[in-house]
Design an enzyme around this catalytic site. Structure first.
Site, PDB file in Angstrom:
ATOM      1  N   ASP A 163      44.470  84.634  83.271  1.00 11.46           N
ATOM      2  CA  ASP A 163      44.714  83.971  84.547  1.00 11.46           C
ATOM      3  C   ASP A 163      43.422  83.804  85.348  1.00 11.46           C
ATOM      4  O   ASP A 163      42.377  84.358  84.993  1.00 11.46           O
ATOM      5  CB  ASP A 163      45.710  84.789  85.371  1.00 11.46           C
ATOM      6  CG  ASP A 163      47.105  84.789  84.768  1.00 11.46           C
ATOM      7  OD1 ASP A 163      47.438  83.845  84.028  1.00 11.46           O
ATOM      8  OD2 ASP A 163      47.858  85.745  85.036  1.00 11.46           O
TER       9      ASP A 163
ATOM     10  N   TYR B 295      44.083  95.229  76.896  1.00 10.11           N
ATOM     11  CA  TYR B 295      43.568  94.952  78.231  1.00 10.11           C
ATOM     12  C   TYR B 295      43.178  96.253  78.912  1.00 10.11           C
ATOM     13  O   TYR B 295      43.788  97.303  78.670  1.00 10.11           O
ATOM     14  CB  TYR B 295      44.637  94.258  79.090  1.00 10.11           C
ATOM     15  CG  TYR B 295      44.772  92.771  78.858  1.00 10.11           C
ATOM     16  CD1 TYR B 295      44.060  91.854  79.619  1.00 10.11           C
ATOM     17  CD2 TYR B 295      45.619  92.289  77.853  1.00 10.11           C
ATOM     18  CE1 TYR B 295      44.200  90.493  79.412  1.00 10.11           C
ATOM     19  CE2 TYR B 295      45.759  90.927  77.635  1.00 10.11           C
ATOM     20  CZ  TYR B 295      45.038  90.043  78.421  1.00 10.11           C
ATOM     21  OH  TYR B 295      45.167  88.688  78.205  1.00 10.11           O
TER      22      TYR B 295
END
Length: 265
Positions: A59, A117
């Site tokens: 994002d 992540y």
């Protein structure tokens, strides 16, 4: 942009980027994206338009310490030299680690077996980590947050952490690790690995775990949130600037030791 045809020669690009100035990975009209920058650089270097297919979509504002993408060309290239010259063309906030020839059946997205992540937080003001870490002023129970994190590995539906109104066919994911690590006196890192991630999933998971750490949610409450599969039941999404795509893994292919040492010709 047209994709290079015939798929005779496929290459993986292993690279990093600071996502601060970008509206995410994916190229889109009237927005600055990492994908568009890579495609522009490749077009200048190879003198042909090639679509770069990424291992996933980050994002706006999210970074990558290791991202993988692939592109196809008809004529074989000098991979180390291309990596070196790409770094001469790309802006400072995108760095190519290596360009690696792979079998034509390999796909940066669909062949990936896992993604990892990292989300970073710090608990007191620190001018040296603030750009890439989220400052939280309250006390957190990391032991309880880790208990909640371990629960995630026992579920497969993560609809509670998927951004609302997102067009996804399934919210099924396989999380294999989700843990908090202390990295310094006042710095912490959340590590989560899964076969795939939903849009906004990591930041929503972190926000909900922080609610557990603050005492806003009990472990039973956290379990109920996951089982609800409703985004409205989970915590707030955490800021993007502290999130990094850390690794993308492929079965039978190691990208960890790939480096570019070529010099200018």
């Amino acid at each position: 942009m047209a994709t290079c045809n015939r798929f005779m020669n496929r290459y993986f690009i292993v690279f990093q980027y600071d996502g601060t100035a970008y509206h995410g990975w994916q190229a889109q009209p009237n927005a600055h994206s990492v994908q568009a920058e890579l495609q522009r650089a490749l077009a200048l270097l190879l003198r042909t338009d090639c679509e770069v297919v990424g291992a996933g979509r980050t994002d706006a504002g999210v970074h990558a310490s290791k991202m993988v993408a692939h592109f196809d060309v008809e004529v074989p290239i000098d991979a180390p030299q291309v990596a070196y010259r790409l770094n001469k063309i790309l802006p400072r906030d995108i760095a190519v680690i290596a360009v690696v020839p792979v079998d034509g059946s390999m796909h940066a997205r669909f062949s990936a077996t896992s993604r990892t992540y990292h989300y970073y937080i710090h608990t007191r003001k620190d001018p040296f980590v603030g750009r890439y870490s989220c400052l939280l002023h309250y006390r957190l129970d990391f032991e309880k947050m880790n208990e909640a994190g371990r629960m995630l590995t026992t579920y497969d539906d993560f609809g509670a952490f998927c951004k609302s109104h997102t067009d996804v066919k399934t919210t099924i994911c396989r999380v294999t690790e989700a843990r908090w690590e202390q990295t310094g006196d006042h710095t912490y890192r959340f590590v989560i690995t899964a076969n795939r991630f939903l849009r906004n999933m990591v930041r929503a998971v972190v926000g909900t775990l922080v609610d557990v750490g603050r005492g806003r949610l009990s472990l039973d409450d956290f379990q109920a949130v996951v089982e609800s599969r409703k985004r409205t039941q989970a915590g707030e999404s955490m800021p993007a600037h502290a999130l990094f795509l850390h690794d993308v893994a492929y079965e039978g292919l190691s990208l960890d030791n790939q480096t570019t040492t070529i010099t200018d010709k």
